[in-house]
Every structure is written in structure tokens, then in C-alpha cells.
Design a protein around this motif. Structure first.
Motif, PDB file in Angstrom:
ATOM      1  N   GLN A  13       0.563  -1.269   0.141  1.00 45.09           N
ATOM      2  CA  GLN A  13       0.024   0.178  -0.003  1.00 45.09           C
ATOM      3  C   GLN A  13       0.849   0.856   0.194  1.00 45.09           C
ATOM      4  N   ASN A  14       1.930   1.242   0.574  1.00 42.70           N
ATOM      5  CA  ASN A  14       3.269   2.377   0.783  1.00 42.70           C
ATOM      6  C   ASN A  14       3.349   2.794  -1.004  1.00 42.70           C
ATOM      7  N   GLY A  15       3.133   2.163  -1.638  1.00 46.15           N
ATOM      8  CA  GLY A  15       3.406   2.259  -3.205  1.00 46.15           C
ATOM      9  C   GLY A  15       2.598   3.059  -3.367  1.00 46.15           C
ATOM     10  N   GLU A  16       1.249   2.788  -3.564  1.00 48.49           N
ATOM     11  CA  GLU A  16      -0.087   4.056  -3.690  1.00 48.49           C
ATOM     12  C   GLU A  16       0.100   5.024  -3.148  1.00 48.49           C
ATOM     13  N   ILE A  17       0.438   5.225  -1.813  1.00 50.84           N
ATOM     14  CA  ILE A  17       0.503   6.665  -1.102  1.00 50.84           C
ATOM     15  C   ILE A  17       1.682   6.905  -1.632  1.00 50.84           C
ATOM     16  N   SER A  18       2.758   7.059  -1.810  1.00 51.05           N
ATOM     17  CA  SER A  18       3.560   7.631  -2.364  1.00 51.05           C
ATOM     18  C   SER A  18       3.133   7.919  -3.390  1.00 51.05           C
ATOM     19  N   ARG A  19       2.757   7.279  -4.344  1.00 53.47           N
ATOM     20  CA  ARG A  19       1.704   8.625  -6.209  1.00 53.47           C
ATOM     21  C   ARG A  19       1.355   9.137  -5.307  1.00 53.47           C
ATOM     22  N   LYS A  20       0.479   9.273  -4.714  1.00 49.02           N
ATOM     23  CA  LYS A  20      -0.365  10.169  -4.485  1.00 49.02           C
ATOM     24  C   LYS A  20      -0.648  11.238  -3.391  1.00 49.02           C
ATOM     25  N   HIS A  21       0.702  11.202  -2.426  1.00 47.52           N
ATOM     26  CA  HIS A  21       0.975  11.853  -1.464  1.00 47.52           C
ATOM     27  C   HIS A  21       2.567  11.823  -1.437  1.00 47.52           C
ATOM     28  N   GLY A  22       3.969  11.511  -1.771  1.00 50.52           N
ATOM     29  CA  GLY A  22       5.074  11.782  -2.340  1.00 50.52           C
ATOM     30  C   GLY A  22       5.686  12.642  -1.731  1.00 50.52           C
ATOM     31  N   ASN A  23       4.665  13.759  -2.752  1.00 51.57           N
ATOM     32  CA  ASN A  23       5.697  15.195  -2.698  1.00 51.57           C
ATOM     33  C   ASN A  23       4.798  15.751  -1.171  1.00 51.57           C
ATOM     34  N   THR A  24       4.317  14.820  -0.244  1.00 57.45           N
ATOM     35  CA  THR A  24       3.246  16.379   0.720  1.00 57.45           C
ATOM     36  C   THR A  24       4.649  16.183   1.755  1.00 57.45           C
ATOM     37  N   LEU A  25       5.431  17.242   2.532  1.00 56.35           N
ATOM     38  CA  LEU A  25       6.025  17.641   2.844  1.00 56.35           C
ATOM     39  C   LEU A  25       6.318  16.889   4.250  1.00 56.35           C
ATOM     40  N   TYR A  33      -0.502  14.548  12.420  1.00 50.75           N
ATOM     41  CA  TYR A  33      -0.247  13.406  13.096  1.00 50.75           C
ATOM     42  C   TYR A  33       0.354  13.832  14.344  1.00 50.75           C
ATOM     43  N   GLY A  34       0.870  15.347  14.235  1.00 49.92           N
ATOM     44  CA  GLY A  34       2.059  15.184  15.966  1.00 49.92           C
ATOM     45  C   GLY A  34       3.563  16.002  15.517  1.00 49.92           C
ATOM     46  N   SER A  35       4.422  16.219  16.445  1.00 47.80           N
ATOM     47  CA  SER A  35       5.371  16.511  15.969  1.00 47.80           C
ATOM     48  C   SER A  35       6.498  15.091  16.297  1.00 47.80           C
ATOM     49  N   SER A  36       5.666  13.871  16.317  1.00 44.44           N
ATOM     50  CA  SER A  36       6.935  12.641  16.419  1.00 44.44           C
ATOM     51  C   SER A  36       6.314  11.979  15.382  1.00 44.44           C
ATOM     52  N   PHE A  37       5.812  12.203  14.402  1.00 45.10           N
ATOM     53  CA  PHE A  37       5.415  11.454  13.059  1.00 45.10           C
ATOM     54  C   PHE A  37       7.026  11.871  12.166  1.00 45.10           C
ATOM     55  N   ALA A  38       6.797  10.937  11.825  1.00 43.67           N
ATOM     56  CA  ALA A  38       8.231  10.106  11.275  1.00 43.67           C
ATOM     57  C   ALA A  38       9.805  10.753  11.614  1.00 43.67           C
ATOM     58  N   GLU A  39       9.586   9.957  13.039  1.00 47.02           N
ATOM     59  CA  GLU A  39      11.314  10.890  14.001  1.00 47.02           C
ATOM     60  C   GLU A  39      12.069  10.409  13.323  1.00 47.02           C
ATOM     61  N   GLY A  40      13.097  11.454  13.108  1.00 46.72           N
ATOM     62  CA  GLY A  40      14.292  11.327  12.608  1.00 46.72           C
ATOM     63  C   GLY A  40      14.537  12.439  11.261  1.00 46.72           C
ATOM     64  N   ALA A  41      13.464  12.164  10.669  1.00 49.29           N
ATOM     65  CA  ALA A  41      13.571  12.777   9.531  1.00 49.29           C
ATOM     66  C   ALA A  41      12.959  14.507   9.365  1.00 49.29           C
ATOM     67  N   SER A  48       7.612  10.921  -0.109  1.00 50.83           N
ATOM     68  CA  SER A  48       8.527   9.598  -0.025  1.00 50.83           C
ATOM     69  C   SER A  48       9.639   9.280  -0.110  1.00 50.83           C
ATOM     70  N   ASP A  49      10.667  10.365  -0.221  1.00 53.08           N
ATOM     71  CA  ASP A  49      11.845  10.297   0.456  1.00 53.08           C
ATOM     72  C   ASP A  49      12.132   9.183   1.791  1.00 53.08           C
ATOM     73  N   VAL A  50      11.408   9.892   2.512  1.00 50.31           N
ATOM     74  CA  VAL A  50      11.056   8.489   4.395  1.00 50.31           C
ATOM     75  C   VAL A  50       9.950   7.678   4.555  1.00 50.31           C
ATOM     76  N   SER A  58       4.224   6.098  12.796  1.00 50.99           N
ATOM     77  CA  SER A  58       3.542   6.554  11.808  1.00 50.99           C
ATOM     78  C   SER A  58       2.926   5.976  10.868  1.00 50.99           C
ATOM     79  N   LEU A  59       3.500   4.753  10.172  1.00 53.96           N
ATOM     80  CA  LEU A  59       3.299   3.831   9.470  1.00 53.96           C
ATOM     81  C   LEU A  59       1.416   3.761   9.735  1.00 53.96           C
TER      82      LEU A  59
END
Length: 78
Positions: A13-25, A33-41, A48-50, A58-59
Motif C-alpha cells: 500500500q506504501n506505493g500507492e501512498i507514495s504516488r498520491k502523496h509522495g511530494n507532501t512534506l 499527526y503530531g511532532s513525533s511523526f516520522a521521527e528523525g526525518a 516519498s523520501d522517508v 507513523s506508518l
């Protein structure tokens, strides 16, 4: 192939998310989702990069909102 912690959802499902929302910062997703989302990124990285290295909580949030059809609106509102 199923991964633990994703409630029976597939990482494919990540591929579909990446295609639709991959350019979202990451910064935008942290507004949702809060400050802990994608911690370390970096906040200026694109989803799409993380996506492949994201932590399970987060996922799981991201996949859940995508499956429910809420992710588009949440990103637009952020």
C-alpha cells in the motif's frame, strides 16, 4: 507480505501512498499527526523520501487514514 504492527495491512500500500502523496512534506504531516511523526526525518523531506524508513506508529496512522479515504482531506486542510 504482511508486516507486524500494521493490523494485517500490506506494505504494498506504501506505493500507492507514495504516488498520491509522495511530494507532501514531513512538516505538513507533523501538523496532522503530531511532532513525533516520522521521527528523525527532516521536516523539509518529502514523504516519498522517508516512507521506507518510517517507524511503525507513523506508518500505521498514515495507512489507516489512506485506507479510510481521509488522507487527501487532511493534507489539504493542513
Amino acid at each position: 507480505m504482511e508486516q507486524p504492527g500494521l493490523n494485517g495491512r500490506h506494505r504494498d500500500q506504501n506505493g500507492e501512498i507514495s504516488r498520491k502523496h509522495g511530494n507532501t512534506l514531513v512538516r505538513t504531516l507533523r501538523k496532522i499527526y503530531g511532532s513525533s511523526f516520522a521521527e528523525g526525518a527532516d521536516p523539509d523531506e518529502q514523504l516519498s523520501d522517508v516512507l521506507a524508513e518510517m517507524d511503525e506508529p507513523s506508518l500505521s496512522k498514515l495507512v489507516h487514514d489512506h485506507e479510510q479515504g481521509h488522507l487527501d482531506q487532511k493534507v489539504a486542510d493542513a
